[in-house]
Design a protein around this motif. Sequence first.
Motif, PDB file in Angstrom:
ATOM      1  N   ASN A  58      -1.795  -3.268  -7.025  1.00  0.00           N
ATOM      2  CA  ASN A  58      -2.565  -2.644  -5.943  1.00  0.00           C
ATOM      3  C   ASN A  58      -3.122  -1.308  -6.435  1.00  0.00           C
ATOM      4  O   ASN A  58      -2.385  -0.320  -6.522  1.00  0.00           O
ATOM      5  CB  ASN A  58      -1.672  -2.430  -4.715  1.00  0.00           C
ATOM      6  CG  ASN A  58      -2.451  -1.923  -3.521  1.00  0.00           C
ATOM      7  OD1 ASN A  58      -3.635  -1.586  -3.643  1.00  0.00           O
ATOM      8  ND2 ASN A  58      -1.799  -1.863  -2.378  1.00  0.00           N
ATOM      9  N   ARG A  59      -4.393  -1.307  -6.755  1.00  0.00           N
ATOM     10  CA  ARG A  59      -5.029  -0.096  -7.321  1.00  0.00           C
ATOM     11  C   ARG A  59      -5.003   1.068  -6.329  1.00  0.00           C
ATOM     12  O   ARG A  59      -5.139   2.228  -6.714  1.00  0.00           O
ATOM     13  CB  ARG A  59      -6.484  -0.397  -7.716  1.00  0.00           C
ATOM     14  CG  ARG A  59      -6.605  -1.371  -8.848  1.00  0.00           C
ATOM     15  CD  ARG A  59      -6.454  -0.679 -10.205  1.00  0.00           C
ATOM     16  NE  ARG A  59      -6.025  -1.634 -11.221  1.00  0.00           N
ATOM     17  CZ  ARG A  59      -5.292  -1.345 -12.277  1.00  0.00           C
ATOM     18  NH1 ARG A  59      -4.866  -0.126 -12.494  1.00  0.00           N
ATOM     19  NH2 ARG A  59      -4.950  -2.270 -13.146  1.00  0.00           N
ATOM     20  N   ALA A  60      -4.844   0.766  -5.047  1.00  0.00           N
ATOM     21  CA  ALA A  60      -4.883   1.836  -4.038  1.00  0.00           C
ATOM     22  C   ALA A  60      -3.566   2.602  -3.958  1.00  0.00           C
ATOM     23  O   ALA A  60      -3.496   3.672  -3.355  1.00  0.00           O
ATOM     24  CB  ALA A  60      -5.216   1.241  -2.676  1.00  0.00           C
ATOM     25  N   SER A  61      -2.511   2.070  -4.562  1.00  0.00           N
ATOM     26  CA  SER A  61      -1.212   2.751  -4.510  1.00  0.00           C
ATOM     27  C   SER A  61      -0.995   3.601  -5.752  1.00  0.00           C
ATOM     28  O   SER A  61      -1.287   3.167  -6.868  1.00  0.00           O
ATOM     29  CB  SER A  61      -0.069   1.723  -4.433  1.00  0.00           C
ATOM     30  OG  SER A  61      -0.079   1.092  -3.188  1.00  0.00           O
ATOM     31  N   SER A  62      -0.468   4.810  -5.562  1.00  0.00           N
ATOM     32  CA  SER A  62      -0.090   5.641  -6.709  1.00  0.00           C
ATOM     33  C   SER A  62       1.264   5.166  -7.216  1.00  0.00           C
ATOM     34  O   SER A  62       2.137   4.813  -6.418  1.00  0.00           O
ATOM     35  CB  SER A  62       0.072   7.108  -6.302  1.00  0.00           C
ATOM     36  OG  SER A  62      -1.066   7.551  -5.640  1.00  0.00           O
ATOM     37  N   GLY A 101       0.797  -1.229   0.000  1.00  0.00           N
ATOM     38  CA  GLY A 101       0.000   0.000   0.000  1.00  0.00           C
ATOM     39  C   GLY A 101       0.828   1.276   0.000  1.00  0.00           C
ATOM     40  O   GLY A 101       0.307   2.365   0.267  1.00  0.00           O
ATOM     41  N   VAL A 102       2.118   1.147  -0.307  1.00  0.00           N
ATOM     42  CA  VAL A 102       2.990   2.330  -0.387  1.00  0.00           C
ATOM     43  C   VAL A 102       2.811   2.981  -1.766  1.00  0.00           C
ATOM     44  O   VAL A 102       2.655   2.288  -2.775  1.00  0.00           O
ATOM     45  CB  VAL A 102       4.475   1.904  -0.171  1.00  0.00           C
ATOM     46  CG1 VAL A 102       5.427   3.059  -0.396  1.00  0.00           C
ATOM     47  CG2 VAL A 102       4.652   1.304   1.219  1.00  0.00           C
ATOM     48  N   HIS A 103       2.810   4.307  -1.817  1.00  0.00           N
ATOM     49  CA  HIS A 103       2.816   5.037  -3.094  1.00  0.00           C
ATOM     50  C   HIS A 103       4.269   5.137  -3.541  1.00  0.00           C
ATOM     51  O   HIS A 103       5.146   5.434  -2.716  1.00  0.00           O
ATOM     52  CB  HIS A 103       2.251   6.453  -2.926  1.00  0.00           C
ATOM     53  CG  HIS A 103       0.895   6.477  -2.282  1.00  0.00           C
ATOM     54  ND1 HIS A 103      -0.201   5.857  -2.838  1.00  0.00           N
ATOM     55  CD2 HIS A 103       0.469   7.046  -1.122  1.00  0.00           C
ATOM     56  CE1 HIS A 103      -1.253   6.043  -2.052  1.00  0.00           C
ATOM     57  NE2 HIS A 103      -0.875   6.757  -1.002  1.00  0.00           N
ATOM     58  N   VAL A 104       4.526   4.924  -4.827  1.00  0.00           N
ATOM     59  CA  VAL A 104       5.926   4.905  -5.257  1.00  0.00           C
ATOM     60  C   VAL A 104       6.186   5.870  -6.418  1.00  0.00           C
ATOM     61  O   VAL A 104       5.333   6.084  -7.273  1.00  0.00           O
ATOM     62  CB  VAL A 104       6.404   3.487  -5.684  1.00  0.00           C
ATOM     63  CG1 VAL A 104       6.379   2.514  -4.519  1.00  0.00           C
ATOM     64  CG2 VAL A 104       5.609   2.951  -6.864  1.00  0.00           C
ATOM     65  N   VAL A 105       7.390   6.414  -6.409  1.00  0.00           N
ATOM     66  CA  VAL A 105       7.954   7.101  -7.580  1.00  0.00           C
ATOM     67  C   VAL A 105       9.073   6.197  -8.061  1.00  0.00           C
ATOM     68  O   VAL A 105       9.982   5.871  -7.288  1.00  0.00           O
ATOM     69  CB  VAL A 105       8.517   8.489  -7.205  1.00  0.00           C
ATOM     70  CG1 VAL A 105       9.230   9.105  -8.408  1.00  0.00           C
ATOM     71  CG2 VAL A 105       7.401   9.400  -6.717  1.00  0.00           C
ATOM     72  N   ILE A 106       8.967   5.744  -9.307  1.00  0.00           N
ATOM     73  CA  ILE A 106      10.025   4.884  -9.848  1.00  0.00           C
ATOM     74  C   ILE A 106      10.756   5.630 -10.957  1.00  0.00           C
ATOM     75  O   ILE A 106      10.149   6.412 -11.692  1.00  0.00           O
ATOM     76  CB  ILE A 106       9.483   3.532 -10.376  1.00  0.00           C
ATOM     77  CG1 ILE A 106       8.387   3.728 -11.438  1.00  0.00           C
ATOM     78  CG2 ILE A 106       8.974   2.670  -9.225  1.00  0.00           C
ATOM     79  CD1 ILE A 106       7.998   2.435 -12.166  1.00  0.00           C
ATOM     80  N   THR A 107      12.065   5.394 -11.041  1.00  0.00           N
ATOM     81  CA  THR A 107      12.850   6.080 -12.070  1.00  0.00           C
ATOM     82  C   THR A 107      13.604   5.063 -12.921  1.00  0.00           C
ATOM     83  O   THR A 107      13.875   3.942 -12.481  1.00  0.00           O
ATOM     84  CB  THR A 107      13.903   7.043 -11.456  1.00  0.00           C
ATOM     85  OG1 THR A 107      15.092   6.305 -11.149  1.00  0.00           O
ATOM     86  CG2 THR A 107      13.397   7.725 -10.206  1.00  0.00           C
ATOM     87  N   ALA A 135       5.364   0.560 -14.707  1.00  0.00           N
ATOM     88  CA  ALA A 135       4.345   1.279 -13.931  1.00  0.00           C
ATOM     89  C   ALA A 135       2.975   0.621 -14.089  1.00  0.00           C
ATOM     90  O   ALA A 135       2.223   0.482 -13.109  1.00  0.00           O
ATOM     91  CB  ALA A 135       4.290   2.742 -14.372  1.00  0.00           C
ATOM     92  N   VAL A 136       2.652   0.194 -15.296  1.00  0.00           N
ATOM     93  CA  VAL A 136       1.353  -0.460 -15.538  1.00  0.00           C
ATOM     94  C   VAL A 136       1.272  -1.746 -14.709  1.00  0.00           C
ATOM     95  O   VAL A 136       0.271  -2.024 -14.046  1.00  0.00           O
ATOM     96  CB  VAL A 136       1.177  -0.748 -17.052  1.00  0.00           C
ATOM     97  CG1 VAL A 136      -0.036  -1.636 -17.300  1.00  0.00           C
ATOM     98  CG2 VAL A 136       1.059   0.562 -17.827  1.00  0.00           C
TER      99      VAL A 136
END
Length: 262
Positions: free
Chosen positions: A55-59, A31-37, A48-49
Amino acid sequence: MDLGITGKWALVCAASKGLGRGCAAALVQEGVHVVITARGEEALRHAAVELKALNRASSVRTVVGDITTPEGRAAALAACPQVDILVTNAGGPPPGDFRQWDRDAWIAALDANMLTPIELIRATVDAMADRGFGRVINITSAAVKAPNDILGLSNGARSGLTGFVAGIARQPRLAGRNVTINNLLPGPFDTDRLRTTLAGAAARSGQPVEAVAEQRRKGVPAQRFGTPEEFGAACAFLASQQAGFITGQNWLIDGGGFPGTF
Ligand code: NAD
């Protein structure tokens, strides 16, 4: 076990493939929101897809760029509303003979595998301390404990990072405010990086790549390579609330490959 990190924000560097992606996947599942590079836009978008589907709840936000450059780091940091969890990672330096490495080769290795994580730590840990929660996980290498002669650039640069982390992780200003900094040391994991290393070894020895891979597998007590999912699970645990008393450590994840008691 609920890791207690739902809703936190993580910056996971170099995460379109391999170990970085394994870490991002495990965090998203918590449930963590992530920025991936990553540098390549297509692979990053694809990752990203797939992460979002876990988990649809995570950005899941993406930042295309070279994390070893100041611009790449600035863009990555700007995309993350707050960095609660920082996973540092970048491609490893090329193997070779130290006689062929000039100053430029060393500077590139130090930039990627020592100074980039240090810059990212510098940019994030004081705010983590102010908020009373922070987790930094640096992806280094088993070569820090068991050096391999052809990976001298990696041994040198990563050992520099390891020494730096050992000192700052113990600052009361950080450790005393629930900010932990640890390193994960991968042995052989089944990723593009390992496949490239095996192909190089096959070319040098004149053997088929599958024979070289089989030999390498047999040298691991677990008789196999690790998976990015296993690596990601260790990363997620180090990022958890439960791991708040673990700091300044070097976790070897190598299927038993390191032949020492400690
Ligand atoms: P990989 O090649 O499978 O994936 C690397 C990822 O990093 C990709 O997403 C790539 O796009 C991204 N990347 C590389 N350089 C980047 C940069 N400068 N800026 C932004 N993104 C970048 O590699 P991996 O196996 O996941 O390895 C990750 C790290 O772990 C590397 O430093 C590697 O040397 C180290 N390592 C891996 C193993 C192993 O067996 N796989 C063992 C020891 C150490």
